[in-house]
Design a protein around this motif. Structure first.
Motif, PDB file in Angstrom:
ATOM      1  N   ARG A 152       0.837  -1.211   0.000  1.00 19.12           N
ATOM      2  CA  ARG A 152       0.000   0.000   0.000  1.00 19.12           C
ATOM      3  C   ARG A 152       0.871   1.260   0.000  1.00 19.12           C
ATOM      4  N   ASP A 153       2.007   1.197   0.677  1.00 17.03           N
ATOM      5  CA  ASP A 153       2.894   2.359   0.725  1.00 17.03           C
ATOM      6  C   ASP A 153       3.341   2.788  -0.666  1.00 17.03           C
ATOM      7  N   THR A 154       3.668   1.796  -1.503  1.00 14.80           N
ATOM      8  CA  THR A 154       4.101   2.144  -2.862  1.00 14.80           C
ATOM      9  C   THR A 154       2.909   2.343  -3.793  1.00 14.80           C
ATOM     10  N   ALA A 155       1.821   1.635  -3.541  1.00 11.78           N
ATOM     11  CA  ALA A 155       0.633   1.787  -4.387  1.00 11.78           C
ATOM     12  C   ALA A 155       0.066   3.195  -4.312  1.00 11.78           C
ATOM     13  N   SER A 156       0.171   3.806  -3.153  1.00  9.80           N
ATOM     14  CA  SER A 156      -0.380   5.147  -2.975  1.00  9.80           C
ATOM     15  C   SER A 156       0.366   6.196  -3.792  1.00  9.80           C
ATOM     16  N   SER A 157       1.546   5.833  -4.282  1.00  6.56           N
ATOM     17  CA  SER A 157       2.339   6.771  -5.083  1.00  6.56           C
ATOM     18  C   SER A 157       2.011   6.694  -6.572  1.00  6.56           C
ATOM     19  N   HIS A 158       1.185   5.723  -6.961  1.00  7.25           N
ATOM     20  CA  HIS A 158       0.891   5.521  -8.382  1.00  7.25           C
ATOM     21  C   HIS A 158      -0.601   5.293  -8.590  1.00  7.25           C
ATOM     22  N   GLU A 159      -1.095   5.717  -9.721  1.00  8.07           N
ATOM     23  CA  GLU A 159      -2.494   5.463 -10.069  1.00  8.07           C
ATOM     24  C   GLU A 159      -2.563   4.131 -10.808  1.00  8.07           C
ATOM     25  N   ARG A 160      -2.547   3.069 -10.037  1.00  8.88           N
ATOM     26  CA  ARG A 160      -2.501   1.739 -10.622  1.00  8.88           C
ATOM     27  C   ARG A 160      -3.482   0.795  -9.932  1.00  8.88           C
ATOM     28  N   LEU A 161      -3.780  -0.268 -10.650  1.00  4.75           N
ATOM     29  CA  LEU A 161      -4.595  -1.347 -10.126  1.00  4.75           C
ATOM     30  C   LEU A 161      -3.656  -2.505  -9.804  1.00  4.75           C
ATOM     31  N   PHE A 162      -3.516  -2.818  -8.517  1.00  3.42           N
ATOM     32  CA  PHE A 162      -2.602  -3.868  -8.079  1.00  3.42           C
ATOM     33  C   PHE A 162      -3.367  -5.159  -7.788  1.00  3.42           C
ATOM     34  N   PHE A 163      -2.970  -6.253  -8.453  1.00  3.37           N
ATOM     35  CA  PHE A 163      -3.505  -7.573  -8.143  1.00  3.37           C
ATOM     36  C   PHE A 163      -2.493  -8.309  -7.271  1.00  3.37           C
ATOM     37  N   VAL A 164      -2.934  -8.738  -6.102  1.00  3.80           N
ATOM     38  CA  VAL A 164      -2.065  -9.479  -5.189  1.00  3.80           C
ATOM     39  C   VAL A 164      -2.596 -10.907  -5.095  1.00  3.80           C
ATOM     40  N   GLU A 165      -1.810 -11.864  -5.583  1.00  2.00           N
ATOM     41  CA  GLU A 165      -2.249 -13.259  -5.587  1.00  2.00           C
ATOM     42  C   GLU A 165      -1.847 -13.964  -4.302  1.00  2.00           C
ATOM     43  N   VAL A 166      -2.832 -14.643  -3.704  1.00  3.48           N
ATOM     44  CA  VAL A 166      -2.589 -15.413  -2.485  1.00  3.48           C
ATOM     45  C   VAL A 166      -2.985 -16.863  -2.739  1.00  3.48           C
ATOM     46  N   MET A 167      -2.628 -17.747  -1.851  1.00  4.44           N
ATOM     47  CA  MET A 167      -2.935 -19.165  -2.021  1.00  4.44           C
ATOM     48  C   MET A 167      -4.417 -19.434  -1.763  1.00  4.44           C
ATOM     49  N   GLY A 168      -4.850 -20.621  -2.188  1.00  7.49           N
ATOM     50  CA  GLY A 168      -6.235 -21.022  -2.009  1.00  7.49           C
ATOM     51  C   GLY A 168      -6.954 -21.209  -3.326  1.00  7.49           C
TER      52      GLY A 168
END
Length: 326
Positions: free
Chosen positions: A158-174
């Motif tokens: 989130r710290d770096t995401a707040s610096s860019h206008e981007r859509l971040f996909f974070v993949e987790v297990m399951g």
């Protein structure tokens, strides 16, 4: 019960934080009640190769805080065959093991059920998987620890995401269960969660985009459960590139980071309770059951129910993510 003098314990399948706490509880509870304990290294593979060691109280000293498993774990295709299970049984007999505690996920429990039915062995299982995808129990060993790892990782992202206008996909297990993605989204304040339980009901990506993921924000984080049908986070990012080129998508795959690290207090307590209950189950004449927890109470879950994958997610949690992301 009078025939059980020696209890074997093994960890199988993917490791999960808290497995060591479970090994510790099984070992010390068994010794407390007068049983001999033997540890089987590398899961079912250790039964087939005879990799079996004696366990004393000091064998499990200073391990409750450790991630992974001191007994090691391994996938074992040989155990899926009648010949492999026969060899495992012969080694188990040669080692003088009368009953077995299996700590693992659905594949491990399925194997335990087949082994127990073929050779009439008392077997009790403990739910050890970060995915929390076993039936009959509210939580599995390792789930809370993995959830905290996800939360901490997304906090940093989130710290770096707040610096860019981007859509971040974070993949987790399951890949068959969205508990980590859904509850990780709530805990980390993510804008959305894409889970396998909803894949046949709605195009989750299109719904996310059409609802306007940014709203008043300059970035968004979406937790995605690994899923071969959607292609996971990479597959979704590729779809965004083709179908919604106005958005700049990025992918972070947490992978096996989720399995590591020191178990949380909740996982240590859960594993300790379940480990003790496994020995109590043998003393009560139970067999072919998984020890679970429902509404804070310990329960015996038949193997057939444990591996059904029918627990389902709480749909109100999906609404909660949506409401809190405005």
């Amino acid at each position: 019960m009078e025939q059980i003098k020696c209890i074997g314990v093994l960890t199988s399948g993917g490791d999960a934080p808290g497995m060591n706490a479970a090994i510790r509880a099984v070992t010390r509870t068994a010794i407390y009640h007068g049983f001999t304990v033997k540890g089987i290294r590398r899961g079912y593979k250790g039964l087939i190769t005879g990799d079996i060691v004696g366990m004393e109280s000091q064998s499990v000293s200073n391990i409750i805080q450790l991630g992974g498993t001191i007994l090691k774990s391994a996938r074992c295709k040989e155990f899926c065959t009648p010949e492999g299970r026969k060899l495992a049984y012969e080694n188990m007999q040669a080692a003088g093991i009368d009953a077995l505690v299996v700590i693992g996920g659905d594949g491990s429990i399925k194997g335990a059920g087949e082994f127990a039915s073929e050779y009439n062995i008392p077997v009790v299982a403990l739910p050890g998987t970060i995915d929390n995808d076993l039936g009959g129990t509210d939580a599995t060993i390792g789930y809370d620890s993995a959830l905290n790892t996800i939360m901490e990782a997304v906090d940093k992202l989130r710290d770096t995401a707040s610096s860019h206008e981007r859509l971040f996909f974070v993949e987790v297990m399951g890949h068959t269960a969205g508990y980590l993605a859904l509850n990780g989204a709530i805990a980390s304040g993510a804008e959305a969660a894409i889970v396998p339980e909803m894949e046949t009901e709605v195009d989750q990506l299109a719904e996310l985009i059409n609802n306007g993921f940014r709203k008043s924000k300059n970035s968004a984080i979406v937790l995605v459960a690994e899923n071969p049908k959607t292609g996971g986070a990479i597959g979704l990012a590729e779809r965004v590139k083709k179908e919604f080129p106005q958005y700049d998508a990025r992918v972070t795959i947490l992978g096996h980071l989720q399995r590591g690290g020191s178990p949380t207090s909740l996982d240590r307590i859960l594993a300790s309770r379940l480990g003790e209950a496994a020995i109590e189950a043998f003393m009560e004449g139970q067999r072919n059951v998984m020890i679970g927890v429902r509404n804070s109470q310990l329960v015996y879950v038949p193997f057939s129910k444990a591996i059904r994958h029918n627990k389902g997610i709480n749909r109100t949690y999906l609404d909660l993510v949506k409401i809190l992301s405005i």
